[in-house]
Structures are given as structure tokens and as C-alpha cells.
Motif scaffolding. Structure first.
Motif, PDB file in Angstrom:
ATOM      1  N   GLU A   1      56.236  36.069 -22.586  1.00  0.00           N
ATOM      2  CA  GLU A   1      56.421  34.773 -23.235  1.00  0.00           C
ATOM      3  C   GLU A   1      57.793  34.214 -22.860  1.00  0.00           C
ATOM      4  O   GLU A   1      58.735  34.974 -22.602  1.00  0.00           O
ATOM      5  N   PRO A   2      57.917  32.873 -22.807  1.00  0.00           N
ATOM      6  CA  PRO A   2      59.212  32.261 -22.502  1.00  0.00           C
ATOM      7  C   PRO A   2      60.118  32.277 -23.720  1.00  0.00           C
ATOM      8  O   PRO A   2      59.654  32.198 -24.859  1.00  0.00           O
TER       9      PRO A   2
ATOM     10  N   VAL B   1      59.937  31.547 -15.418  1.00  0.00           N
ATOM     11  CA  VAL B   1      60.110  30.731 -16.616  1.00  0.00           C
ATOM     12  C   VAL B   1      61.207  29.720 -16.325  1.00  0.00           C
ATOM     13  O   VAL B   1      62.304  30.091 -15.883  1.00  0.00           O
TER      14      VAL B   1
ATOM     15  N   TYR C   1      62.822  35.464 -20.729  1.00  0.00           N
ATOM     16  CA  TYR C   1      61.449  35.860 -21.032  1.00  0.00           C
ATOM     17  C   TYR C   1      61.501  37.184 -21.781  1.00  0.00           C
ATOM     18  O   TYR C   1      62.466  37.959 -21.672  1.00  0.00           O
TER      19      TYR C   1
ATOM     20  N   LEU D   1      56.071  28.344 -18.278  1.00  0.00           N
ATOM     21  CA  LEU D   1      55.801  29.709 -17.835  1.00  0.00           C
ATOM     22  C   LEU D   1      54.754  29.657 -16.735  1.00  0.00           C
ATOM     23  O   LEU D   1      53.660  29.118 -16.930  1.00  0.00           O
TER      24      LEU D   1
END
Length: 247
Positions: A100-101, A235, A128, A173
Motif C-alpha cells: 500500500e502507498p 509509488v 510504501y 501505486l
């Protein structure tokens, strides 16, 4: 009585063996306070193996996630230096990784109160986090996920920039050049600075302080997505550049 060290050992061995386990609460019910004790015991095991504390990661930083989990506050976990990925992540050492960012803060001086957290920031960056729950099917209760160090696994950050307003930074992302998530830092409690202050508050409440050189991952700006093998991840944050990693 909850055997904190036995539960921490179970989670630690699951991570080291790359093996999913049932939720701990299925056989040993425990509350949030005990869950944080398990988390700290697990981190102490890692420190005895030579790892150093490197910062804090925040979880449940979206209102939707709080409602889903039935909580009214964020959760937190601890980062170590060996969680920091330079340019690659070996996903074969993870159970079911997701990425996930993030918005990252670099702490420049010791934080003695939540009110002074923002003034202690030395830099900001896009980042990230790679999540990897040790539980089967990535399913858990609130105490389970806290005990599991809030699903922390790996993280990375881009170039540091001078502190600035990050209340509405666009984030992208990409995996193998394909956009998979877009969002805004506003999804992090409305402003990731609120998450930073919460990190300071929770650390102080646990008898710790945010230390110079530590990194605070403010929380997810989008949903996490599965992280496949042999992938290139990037990202990008508006005005913050990008950070890349391969698997």
C-alpha cells in the motif's frame, strides 16, 4: 492469565517459518492491553537477534476501517531496521504479502508530547508498506492484529523533502507499469499530520518516545493490494517524487 511470551513466540515462529496460523484468540481470548504486551514481546525477540527499532507504523487510519473493526482509535506497530527494504523484497519469505502507498515522516529530534510532533519532523517522503498478516486468510480480530505488530512486514521510502503541508497529496501505486490504486493523503485521518500526532501519543502512552532518525508511516492512503513475485512496484506522490521496489 495470558502467557504473553508464549503468544509472541507463536507469532514470531510463524513469521520465520513463513507459515500461516489460526487466530490466537481462537484458543486464548485476550484484550487490547494484552495484545500490545504480546506485540512488544515479539519486538523484543527481534531486538535480541540484533534488530534495532527504526520507527512506528500506523493502522486503521481510515474511518471506514475503524467502523469495520468496531474501534474509535488508530492502532500502531513498531518498525525495525531489517524491515526496511533497499531495492527489493523477497516475497518468498512472506506468507501473503500486500502493498500500500504511504506518507512517511522522518523524526529529527525526540518527541516529548503529541503537540510537538509536527515541529520535530525533519523530512517527509512518499513510501510504501508491505503488509503480511501471520494469520490464515488474512483474517483477524482487533487483539489479534495488534499482537501481530499491526501486520508489519517491510517498508520503503523515497527521497526526503523538507517538511510541508501533506493534507492532500495525490498518490499513485503502480505494479509493472499498470496503475492499481490511486488516492489522496487526505484519506489518512483527513490529514496525515493527525496520524503523526497519534503516533506520538500512543508511543508516550506506552512509555516510549519517537526518537531522532525514526520513521513514522502515517497509514494507508488506499486499499492494500496483493504483492506478486517478479513484480516492479512504484509509488508516486505529487510533489514528493517516487519510490520503487522489485520482488
Amino acid at each position: 492469565m495470558v502467557d504473553v511470551h508464549a503468544l509472541a513466540t507463536t507469532l514470531d515462529e510463524a513469521a520465520r517459518d513463513v507459515r500461516a496460523i489460526p487466530k490466537l484468540t481462537e484458543r486464548t481470548p485476550f484484550d487490547v492491553a494484552a495484545a500490545y504486551a504480546v506485540q512488544r514481546a515479539g519486538i523484543e525477540r527481534r531486538r535480541r537477534r540484533g534488530e534495532r527499532l527504526a520507527g512506528v507504523k500506523m493502522g486503521f487510519t481510515s474511518r471506514a476501517k475503524m467502523v469495520q473493526m468496531g474501534v474509535d482509535d488508530v492502532i500502531w506497530g513498531l518498525l525495525t531496521d531489517r524491515m526496511l527494504a533497499e531495492s527489493s523484497v523477497d516475497v518468498s519469505r512472506l506468507i501473503h504479502p500486500r502493498v500500500e502507498p504511504e506518507i512517511a515522516y522522518l523524526i529529527g529530534r525526540e518527541v516529548r508530547s503529541a503537540a510537538e510532533a509536527e515541529s520535530a519532523v525533519a523530512g517527509v517522503a512518499v513510501g510504501y508498506e508491505v503488509l503480511d498478516s501471520r494469520y490464515a486468510d488474512f483474517k483477524f480480530t482487533l487483539p489479534d492484529v495488534i499482537a501481530d505488530n499491526a501486520s508489519a512486514a517491510r517498508f520503503g521510502v523515497g527521497a526526503w523533502h523538507p517538511p510541508r503541508d501533506l493534507s492532500n497529496v495525490g498518490l499513485l501505486l503502480e505494479i509493472d507499469g499498470r496503475p492499481v490504486q490511486t488516492g489522496s493523503s487526505a484519506a489518512i485521518l483527513g490529514d496525515p499530520a493527525r496520524s503523526l500526532r497519534a503516533a506520538a501519543r500512543l508511543a508516550l502512552g506506552a512509555g516510549m518516545k519517537l526518537e531522532p532518525g525514526w520513521i513514522v508511516l502515517a497509514g494507508a492512503a488506499t486499499a492494500a493490494v496483493p504483492l506478486p513475485k517478479d513484480a516492479h512496484v512504484r509509488v508516486t506522490g505529487a510533489g514528493l517524487g517516487s519510490v520503487e521496489v522489485t520482488t
